[in-house]
Scaffold this motif. Sequence first.
Motif, PDB file in Angstrom:
ATOM      1  N   GLY A   1       0.694  -1.457  -0.108  1.00  0.00           N
ATOM      2  CA  GLY A   1       0.003  -0.130   0.011  1.00  0.00           C
ATOM      3  C   GLY A   1       0.754   1.274   0.123  1.00  0.00           C
ATOM      4  N   TYR A   2       1.836   1.263   0.845  1.00  0.00           N
ATOM      5  CA  TYR A   2       2.588   2.377   0.889  1.00  0.00           C
ATOM      6  C   TYR A   2       3.589   2.825  -0.230  1.00  0.00           C
ATOM      7  CZ  TYR A   2       5.056   6.311   2.764  1.00  0.00           C
ATOM      8  OH  TYR A   2       5.840   7.873   2.939  1.00  0.00           O
ATOM      9  N   PHE A   3       4.470   1.528  -0.672  1.00  0.00           N
ATOM     10  CA  PHE A   3       5.450   1.621  -1.626  1.00  0.00           C
ATOM     11  C   PHE A   3       4.986   1.297  -3.170  1.00  0.00           C
ATOM     12  CE2 PHE A   3       7.670   0.639   2.328  1.00  0.00           C
ATOM     13  CZ  PHE A   3       8.227   2.126   2.750  1.00  0.00           C
ATOM     14  N   ASN A   4       3.744   0.933  -3.204  1.00  0.00           N
ATOM     15  CA  ASN A   4       3.056   0.517  -4.375  1.00  0.00           C
ATOM     16  C   ASN A   4       1.851   1.002  -4.423  1.00  0.00           C
ATOM     17  OD1 ASN A   4       3.180  -0.331  -7.137  1.00  0.00           O
ATOM     18  ND2 ASN A   4       3.388  -2.529  -6.531  1.00  0.00           N
ATOM     19  N   THR A   5       1.564   2.049  -4.256  1.00  0.00           N
ATOM     20  CA  THR A   5       0.223   2.612  -3.938  1.00  0.00           C
ATOM     21  C   THR A   5      -0.794   2.716  -5.072  1.00  0.00           C
ATOM     22  OG1 THR A   5       1.333   4.471  -2.211  1.00  0.00           O
ATOM     23  CG2 THR A   5      -0.746   4.909  -3.146  1.00  0.00           C
ATOM     24  N   ALA A   6      -0.323   3.146  -6.136  1.00  0.00           N
ATOM     25  CA  ALA A   6      -1.210   3.035  -7.370  1.00  0.00           C
ATOM     26  C   ALA A   6      -1.657   1.612  -7.661  1.00  0.00           C
ATOM     27  CB  ALA A   6      -0.758   3.670  -8.568  1.00  0.00           C
ATOM     28  N   TYR A   7      -0.932   0.670  -7.628  1.00  0.00           N
ATOM     29  CA  TYR A   7      -1.046  -0.719  -7.910  1.00  0.00           C
ATOM     30  C   TYR A   7      -2.015  -1.209  -6.649  1.00  0.00           C
ATOM     31  CZ  TYR A   7      -0.992  -5.895  -8.433  1.00  0.00           C
ATOM     32  OH  TYR A   7      -1.044  -7.221  -8.434  1.00  0.00           O
TER      33      TYR A   7
END
Length: 136
Positions: free
Chosen positions: A27-33
């Motif tokens: 969620g934090y490091f791959n937010t858009a995905y």
Amino acid sequence: MKNKEIVFFRALFIVSALWNFLGAIFGYFNTAYTFQSFFNRELTDPLYYAIYQGAWGTTLVYFIGYSIVAYNPLKHTGIVIVGGIGKIGFAISLLKFYLSGIAGPIVFVVIIGDFIFALLFLYYFFRLFKTKESIL
């Protein structure tokens, strides 16, 4: 509380910490995905991006909190109270999003996981109460 129970609760909070760390990684490091996976739509608005990423940043903070609790489950009960409230609130919000057609079925991974942890946290407080340990 017996040593065997303390070991169980240490393990519970280590698993809780890892659960939150895993969520935070996505969620934090791959937010858009992650947003796309949960809500089946692209995350293009920079304000929504920052808010959504910040919510996952809170999950990262709970990783730290549950790690602290795992070190001494008899001392850091306040973290568990706040974390349990957060887990129930987040699970309910995701369930409402799903029921209104906003979120996809992948959110049930988080909903079920967070409800299970919330129930185990209730058991933790029940055992503290039954063994006359300090809750606060």
